[in-house]
Motif scaffolding. Sequence first.
Motif, mmCIF file in Angstrom:
data_model
loop_
_atom_site.group_PDB
_atom_site.id
_atom_site.type_symbol
_atom_site.label_atom_id
_atom_site.label_comp_id
_atom_site.label_asym_id
_atom_site.label_seq_id
_atom_site.Cartn_x
_atom_site.Cartn_y
_atom_site.Cartn_z
ATOM 1 N N ARG A 150 0.839 -1.207 0.000
ATOM 2 C CA ARG A 150 0.000 0.000 0.000
ATOM 3 C C ARG A 150 0.875 1.258 0.000
ATOM 4 N NH1 ARG A 150 -2.698 2.966 4.279
ATOM 5 N NH2 ARG A 150 -4.445 4.157 3.359
ATOM 6 N N VAL A 151 1.980 1.176 0.741
ATOM 7 C CA VAL A 151 2.899 2.319 0.750
ATOM 8 C C VAL A 151 3.450 2.568 -0.657
ATOM 9 C CG1 VAL A 151 5.152 3.127 1.565
ATOM 10 C CG2 VAL A 151 3.531 2.099 3.180
ATOM 11 N N GLN A 152 3.846 1.505 -1.328
ATOM 12 C CA GLN A 152 4.378 1.656 -2.675
ATOM 13 C C GLN A 152 3.316 2.197 -3.641
ATOM 14 O OE1 GLN A 152 5.888 -2.252 -3.617
ATOM 15 N NE2 GLN A 152 7.754 -1.996 -2.387
ATOM 16 N N THR A 153 2.080 1.717 -3.509
ATOM 17 C CA THR A 153 1.003 2.168 -4.399
ATOM 18 C C THR A 153 0.706 3.639 -4.187
ATOM 19 O OG1 THR A 153 0.006 -0.042 -4.373
ATOM 20 C CG2 THR A 153 -1.395 1.794 -5.059
ATOM 21 N N THR A 154 0.573 4.045 -2.946
ATOM 22 C CA THR A 154 0.263 5.456 -2.683
ATOM 23 C C THR A 154 1.442 6.359 -3.051
ATOM 24 O OG1 THR A 154 0.966 5.121 -0.362
ATOM 25 C CG2 THR A 154 -1.395 4.937 -0.849
ATOM 26 N N GLU A 155 2.649 5.827 -2.946
ATOM 27 C CA GLU A 155 3.809 6.624 -3.354
ATOM 28 C C GLU A 155 3.786 6.864 -4.860
ATOM 29 O OE1 GLU A 155 8.697 6.650 -2.783
ATOM 30 O OE2 GLU A 155 7.536 4.803 -2.477
ATOM 31 N N ASN A 156 3.418 5.807 -5.619
ATOM 32 C CA ASN A 156 3.307 5.968 -7.070
ATOM 33 C C ASN A 156 2.191 6.938 -7.443
ATOM 34 O OD1 ASN A 156 5.387 4.148 -7.418
ATOM 35 N ND2 ASN A 156 4.025 2.381 -7.721
ATOM 36 N N GLN A 157 1.068 6.835 -6.744
ATOM 37 C CA GLN A 157 -0.041 7.760 -7.005
ATOM 38 C C GLN A 157 0.352 9.201 -6.699
ATOM 39 O OE1 GLN A 157 -3.143 6.076 -4.557
ATOM 40 N NE2 GLN A 157 -3.768 4.589 -6.129
ATOM 41 N N LEU A 158 1.156 9.383 -5.662
ATOM 42 C CA LEU A 158 1.637 10.723 -5.324
ATOM 43 C C LEU A 158 2.530 11.267 -6.444
ATOM 44 C CD1 LEU A 158 2.007 13.070 -3.330
ATOM 45 C CD2 LEU A 158 3.878 11.775 -2.282
ATOM 46 N N GLU A 159 3.379 10.395 -6.985
ATOM 47 C CA GLU A 159 4.268 10.834 -8.065
ATOM 48 C C GLU A 159 3.461 11.205 -9.314
ATOM 49 O OE1 GLU A 159 7.799 11.823 -10.017
ATOM 50 O OE2 GLU A 159 7.263 11.576 -7.901
#
Length: 373
Positions: A150-159
Motif C-alpha cells: 500500500r505504501v508503494q502504491t500510494t507513493e506511485n499515485q503521489l508521483e
Amino acid sequence: MSLLTSFKKSLVVLGIFSLAACSGQDDPSHKDQQAAKKEEKQEFAIPVEVTFSKVGDVAKFYQTTAILEAEQESKVVNKVTGMLESVHAQEGQRVKAGDLLAQIDPRNYQLDFERAKIDYESALSEYKRSQPVNGKQLISAKDLDKLRFRVQTTENQLEVARIKLRDSKVVSPIDGVIAKRSVKAHNMLSNMGNEMFHVVSLDSLIGVVHLPESELSKVKLGQVAKLSFPAEPNLDLEATVLRIAPLVDSKLGTFKVTLSIDNQQGTLKPGMFARVALLLDSKQAVTLVPENALIKKDGKASLFVAKDNRAKKLQVETGYAQDGWVEIITPTDIEDGVITVGQHGLKDNALLNVLNDEQNAIVKKTDDKSQQL
C-alpha cells in the motif's frame, strides 16, 4: 614606195608587241602573281579582344540545392486537460529551456496531489507502526506485506499527481524561438496531445543534400560548402559537412549528406531555399584562361591566341572551372593572350586587329610585377 614600206614595218612591230603582251597574260605564273597581289590587297584585319592567361588556384564544386531546416525543434503539446488560464509566449519570442509558455488551471491537480500526499503519509505511518518491536511481531507477515504494498502504491499515485500538477505549467523544452502559437487563453483543452507551440532553435541550421555515389569517396566530415540564397542576393555563407549517410539509395544512386550552418546572427530562417556548392577538390598554381575563350565542338575544346597580330588555333584539354576561369591542362604557350571576343568563325593565321591591346599591356605589366613580388 618608201612611205608604204615604212608603214608595213610599223604594223609588223605593233603585231609583235601585241603577241608578246597576249602571251604574257596567258602565262599561269603571271596569273598567280596577280591573284596573290589582289588577295593581299583585299585581306583585312579582323577585330578581336584578347585577355591574358593567369596562374591561380581553382576548385571543383558539386552544385545542388537544399532547404534549410532547424537542427533542434520541438512541438509542445498539452499533457493534461483543463482550462487554459494564460499564455506567456508569442510568435517570434526567444525562450530558454524551462521558460513558462502557458498555464493550465492547476486547482484540480493541486487537490489531487494533496490527497495523494495524505494517502501516502497515512500508509507510510501505519506501515512503520506495524514493524516488529523488540523482535515481537505485532501483525502477521501477510498483513505487513499488504501495508508495504500500500505504501508503494500510494507513493506511485503521489508521483503521478505531482507530474500532472507540474504539467499544468507548459514550459519550453529547448532554447529557441516561438515559430508558431496554436492556442488562445481562456479556452478549454479537452484532449491531451494538442499542439500548443512550435519552438525552433535558430542558432544552428542544417541543409540536406543528395550526391551521386561517384562522389562518395570525395566527401569528408568537416568539408566546406558555399551557400547562396536567391532571397538574399548579397548573402554568401559557408557550411560544413556534419553527417554522411552510410547507405546509398539503390534506386536513385545517391547518398545523403547533412550540412551544418552557423546562424548565430539569426539571418537565416528554416524553410529558406539555398544553392549549395560543395567543395570536392582544389588545385594551386595552375594555368587559367577565361571560360568564354573556349570553342567546344564534338567533345573537344580549342582556343585562339593572338601572336604577332595573327590568330593561332590551339587544341587544349581543360580541367576545373570556377568563377568564369577554366584550368588548361595541356602544356601550351599562351603568353601572347587568348582571344575572348571574335574567336567564333575565326580561321587559323587570320590577320587580327586587337582592340584592347593597350589596356591588356597595362594589365599584363601589373600582373608580372605582382607575380615577381
